[in-house]
Design a protein around this motif. Structure first.
Motif, PDB file in Angstrom:
ATOM      1  N   ALA A 153      -2.780  13.218  -2.323  1.00 58.17           N
ATOM      2  CA  ALA A 153      -2.467  14.285  -3.268  1.00 58.17           C
ATOM      3  C   ALA A 153      -1.287  13.948  -4.168  1.00 58.17           C
ATOM      4  CB  ALA A 153      -2.186  15.577  -2.494  1.00 58.17           C
ATOM      5  N   TRP A 154      -0.486  12.940  -3.785  1.00 57.24           N
ATOM      6  CA  TRP A 154       0.688  12.576  -4.554  1.00 57.24           C
ATOM      7  C   TRP A 154       0.459  11.311  -5.382  1.00 57.24           C
ATOM      8  CZ3 TRP A 154       0.495  14.602   0.267  1.00 57.24           C
ATOM      9  CH2 TRP A 154       1.076  15.870   0.417  1.00 57.24           C
ATOM     10  N   SER A 155      -0.776  10.931  -5.583  1.00 55.55           N
ATOM     11  CA  SER A 155      -1.074   9.735  -6.369  1.00 55.55           C
ATOM     12  C   SER A 155      -0.694   9.909  -7.831  1.00 55.55           C
ATOM     13  CB  SER A 155      -2.558   9.371  -6.246  1.00 55.55           C
ATOM     14  OG  SER A 155      -2.884   9.012  -4.916  1.00 55.55           O
ATOM     15  N   GLY A 156      -0.824  11.131  -8.346  1.00 52.19           N
ATOM     16  CA  GLY A 156      -0.399  11.378  -9.713  1.00 52.19           C
ATOM     17  C   GLY A 156       1.071  11.090  -9.907  1.00 52.19           C
ATOM     18  N   VAL A 189       0.861  -1.181   0.000  1.00 53.62           N
ATOM     19  CA  VAL A 189       0.000   0.000   0.000  1.00 53.62           C
ATOM     20  C   VAL A 189       0.897   1.230   0.000  1.00 53.62           C
ATOM     21  CG1 VAL A 189      -1.815   1.262   1.219  1.00 53.62           C
ATOM     22  CG2 VAL A 189      -1.766  -1.249   1.305  1.00 53.62           C
ATOM     23  N   VAL A 190       0.720   2.101  -0.983  1.00 51.53           N
ATOM     24  CA  VAL A 190       1.493   3.342  -1.055  1.00 51.53           C
ATOM     25  C   VAL A 190       0.660   4.447  -0.411  1.00 51.53           C
ATOM     26  CG1 VAL A 190       2.729   4.964  -2.534  1.00 51.53           C
ATOM     27  CG2 VAL A 190       2.570   2.549  -3.184  1.00 51.53           C
ATOM     28  N   GLY A 191       1.041   4.863   0.786  1.00 51.60           N
ATOM     29  CA  GLY A 191       0.311   5.889   1.522  1.00 51.60           C
ATOM     30  C   GLY A 191      -0.276   5.325   2.797  1.00 51.60           C
ATOM     31  N   GLY A 192       0.152   5.867   3.939  1.00 56.20           N
ATOM     32  CA  GLY A 192      -0.315   5.361   5.229  1.00 56.20           C
ATOM     33  C   GLY A 192      -1.271   6.285   5.938  1.00 56.20           C
ATOM     34  N   ASP A 229      -6.477  15.842  -2.240  1.00 56.43           N
ATOM     35  CA  ASP A 229      -6.049  15.013  -3.374  1.00 56.43           C
ATOM     36  C   ASP A 229      -7.025  15.306  -4.510  1.00 56.43           C
ATOM     37  OD1 ASP A 229      -8.020  13.751  -1.826  1.00 56.43           O
ATOM     38  OD2 ASP A 229      -7.511  11.766  -2.581  1.00 56.43           O
ATOM     39  N   TYR A 230      -6.751  16.389  -5.212  1.00 57.19           N
ATOM     40  CA  TYR A 230      -7.691  16.990  -6.155  1.00 57.19           C
ATOM     41  C   TYR A 230      -7.741  16.210  -7.458  1.00 57.19           C
ATOM     42  CZ  TYR A 230     -10.078  20.696  -8.765  1.00 57.19           C
ATOM     43  OH  TYR A 230     -10.983  21.433  -9.505  1.00 57.19           O
ATOM     44  N   ASN A 231      -8.892  15.621  -7.757  1.00 57.05           N
ATOM     45  CA  ASN A 231      -9.130  14.938  -9.023  1.00 57.05           C
ATOM     46  C   ASN A 231      -9.564  15.991 -10.043  1.00 57.05           C
ATOM     47  OD1 ASN A 231     -10.148  13.558 -11.224  1.00 57.05           O
ATOM     48  ND2 ASN A 231     -11.429  12.165 -10.049  1.00 57.05           N
ATOM     49  N   ALA A 232      -8.676  16.314 -10.967  1.00 60.00           N
ATOM     50  CA  ALA A 232      -8.915  17.416 -11.896  1.00 60.00           C
ATOM     51  C   ALA A 232     -10.076  17.144 -12.847  1.00 60.00           C
ATOM     52  CB  ALA A 232      -7.645  17.709 -12.699  1.00 60.00           C
ATOM     53  N   LEU A 233     -10.470  15.879 -13.034  1.00 56.38           N
ATOM     54  CA  LEU A 233     -11.573  15.597 -13.946  1.00 56.38           C
ATOM     55  C   LEU A 233     -12.918  15.952 -13.326  1.00 56.38           C
ATOM     56  CD1 LEU A 233     -12.559  14.357 -16.662  1.00 56.38           C
ATOM     57  CD2 LEU A 233     -12.862  12.207 -15.404  1.00 56.38           C
ATOM     58  N   ASP A 234     -13.182  15.436 -12.106  1.00 56.97           N
ATOM     59  CA  ASP A 234     -14.524  15.643 -11.545  1.00 56.97           C
ATOM     60  C   ASP A 234     -14.556  15.698 -10.018  1.00 56.97           C
ATOM     61  OD1 ASP A 234     -14.141  13.008 -10.801  1.00 56.97           O
ATOM     62  OD2 ASP A 234     -15.532  12.180 -12.283  1.00 56.97           O
ATOM     63  N   GLN A 235     -13.377  15.743  -9.388  1.00 59.58           N
ATOM     64  CA  GLN A 235     -13.279  15.859  -7.930  1.00 59.58           C
ATOM     65  C   GLN A 235     -13.946  14.711  -7.181  1.00 59.58           C
ATOM     66  OE1 GLN A 235     -14.656  19.276  -9.486  1.00 59.58           O
ATOM     67  NE2 GLN A 235     -12.633  18.775 -10.280  1.00 59.58           N
TER      68      GLN A 235
END
Length: 458
Positions: A267-270, A41-44, A384-390
């Motif tokens: 927020a760093w998933s991209g 899992v990436v992110g705790g 963690d802003y989803n630029a397509l549709d949040q």
């Protein structure tokens, strides 16, 4: 032969939780680090820790789970820097269901996250409700939202202007308010830090290992196409991620092989997607994970003349919000910036002028009792802003068929994290989320640029 996480999970069923202390956090020492695991899992944060908890709760010792968390003190974690609110008021059915399910988890957190011999966590839920307002132009949409919410079992009440004035005499509504909807006992505030620690401690007690390291690279191998890439406009050969390169805090480089990768890096998933080449390849690989950090300010104010009795989490159609702090006459306030007002997300510095020019005037207009207030402190946090549709992106990637995404909540993550963690477990174990059908939140809509946006609510 490589074991798949799904094959290990399938025979198991969840069992009731037992005991969780909120003691000092400790990560695995380098000498005890695993060279391989079934699920990495990436992110705790809340979503990653909820995923680890649900995976271990179902499979126990049959499944090895490791969690990468580069900030073990959580100094910049969105979870800890959030306001810790939960609501049922959405216009997308899946979001309503996720929050309702998560609230049920919060009510039982002291039981579900308890660890033998230690004090169970108390998330400190305060049922103050959410109040949303509609202008005449938004009235029909609010009615549609309300009907959907109540049809799914959400506890919300419709209020006309006369009822709003009776219930909240300290609010100035004016002619531009056509109606409002307020939540009841299932909406309010809780302690996100306690929830995070409870999820992490319970996951660790079940055998999950937390590793204080940053992901720096990903290796993969190509495979025969397995038919899952039905949503991709230009199908690319399926790939399997095999190995993660990580950097310890002292600069040492290591590798961890895995069967399944869960991307819960907020927020760093991209950035995680870019390490796998998403956004730089062809076909489906040309589309990045559209998640980036967006900075949001929160201001803690003392308003000696301000409302207190019955004050909800208030959401104005202007984007301004305020909510009661547990201390009388203290409030937390903020406002979502417009696109052209987005602050630089390179740091967590607070712009106090933004409160003076973009938040306080709206508060004083909505309630004159806010005319006399003083900012006591402030902080900033990342969405963690989803630029397509949040909205949430969850499920397996169509090319990297063992990469499960759980990101892009754009501010909904802390309140929905218990249900999202369960959904991740179901995706890994069963191929898809079925307790709540989250197929519409899959990566297919990202590939096809088909946004699934909230209407009238933030």
């Amino acid at each position: 032969m490589i074991r798949t996480a799904a094959s290990l999970l399938a025979p198991h069923r969840a069992r009731p939780g037992v005991g969780c202390p909120l003691r000092r956090l400790a990560s695995a020492p380098p000498s005890a680090w695993p060279r391989s695991c079934d699920v990495l899992v990436v992110g705790g944060g809340a979503v990653g820790s909820s995923s680890a908890y649900h995976l271990k709760q179902r499979a126990g010792g049959e499944l090895s789970v490791a969690v990468l968390e580069p900030d073990p003190a959580y100094t910049k974690a969105s979870t800890v820097l959030s306001c810790g609110n939960i609501r049922q008021q959405f216009s997308v059915a899946e979001n309503i269901q996720l929050s309702m399910s998560s609230f049920k988890f919060l009510r039982r957190a002291n039981e579900l996250l308890a660890v033998d011999g230690q004090e169970p966590p108390d998330v400190g839920f305060i049922p103050c409700g959410y109040l949303f307002l509609a202008t005449p132009e938004g009235l029909e949409q609010m009615k549609e939202n309300y009907e959907l919410q109540t049809s799914l079992g959400a506890e919300v009440a419709w209020l006309w202007p006369r009822q709003l004035r009776q219930r909240y005499p300290w609010l100035a509504f004016g002619k531009n308010v056509a109606a409002g909807v307020v939540g009841t006992n299932n909406e309010g505030r809780f302690d996100p830090w306690t929830l995070l620690l409870g999820l992490r401690r319970k996951a660790e007690s079940l055998g999950a290992v937390y590793l204080p390291a940053r992901l720096t690279g990903l290796q993969y191998r190509s495979q025969e196409h397995d038919g899952r890439d039905t949503a991709a406009p230009d199908a690319a050969p399926a790939r399997t991620l095999t190995t993660a390169m990580v950097r310890l805090r002292d600069g040492e480089e290591r590798e961890i092989s895995f069967s399944t990768l869960v991307v819960a890096a907020g927020a760093w998933s991209g950035e995680v997607g870019r390490l796998a080449g998403l956004g730089t390849g062809e076909g489906a690989l040309a589309t990045p994970i559209p998640v980036e950090p967006r900075k949001r300010y929160f201001y803690h104010v003392h308003a000696p003349d301000g409302p207190w009795e019955g004050c909800p989490v208030f959401n104005d159609y202007t984007g301004m919000t305020f909510m009661p702090d547990p201390r009388p006459q203290h409030f937390v306030a903020g406002r979502s910036p417009r696109e052209e007002e987005e602050p630089d997300a390179g740091d967590l510095e607070v712009d106090y002028d933004f409160f003076d020019t973009h938040v306080w005037p709206l508060m004083a207009e909505r309630s004159p009792s806010f005319g006399n207030l003083k900012v006591k402190s402030a902080w900033a946090g990342y969405y963690d802003y989803n630029a397509l549709d949040q909205n949430l992106i969850i499920g397996f990637h169509p090319v990297y068929t063992n990469m499960c995404l759980a990101t892009g909540m754009s501010g909904h993550g802390i309140q929905q994290s218990p249900a999202i963690g369960r959904a991740v477990m179901e995706c890994v174990a069963d191929g898809r989320s079925h307790s709540i059908n989250l197929d519409r939140f899959g990566f297919g809509r990202i590939l096809n640029r088909q946004p699934l946006k909230e209407k009238l609510v933030m």
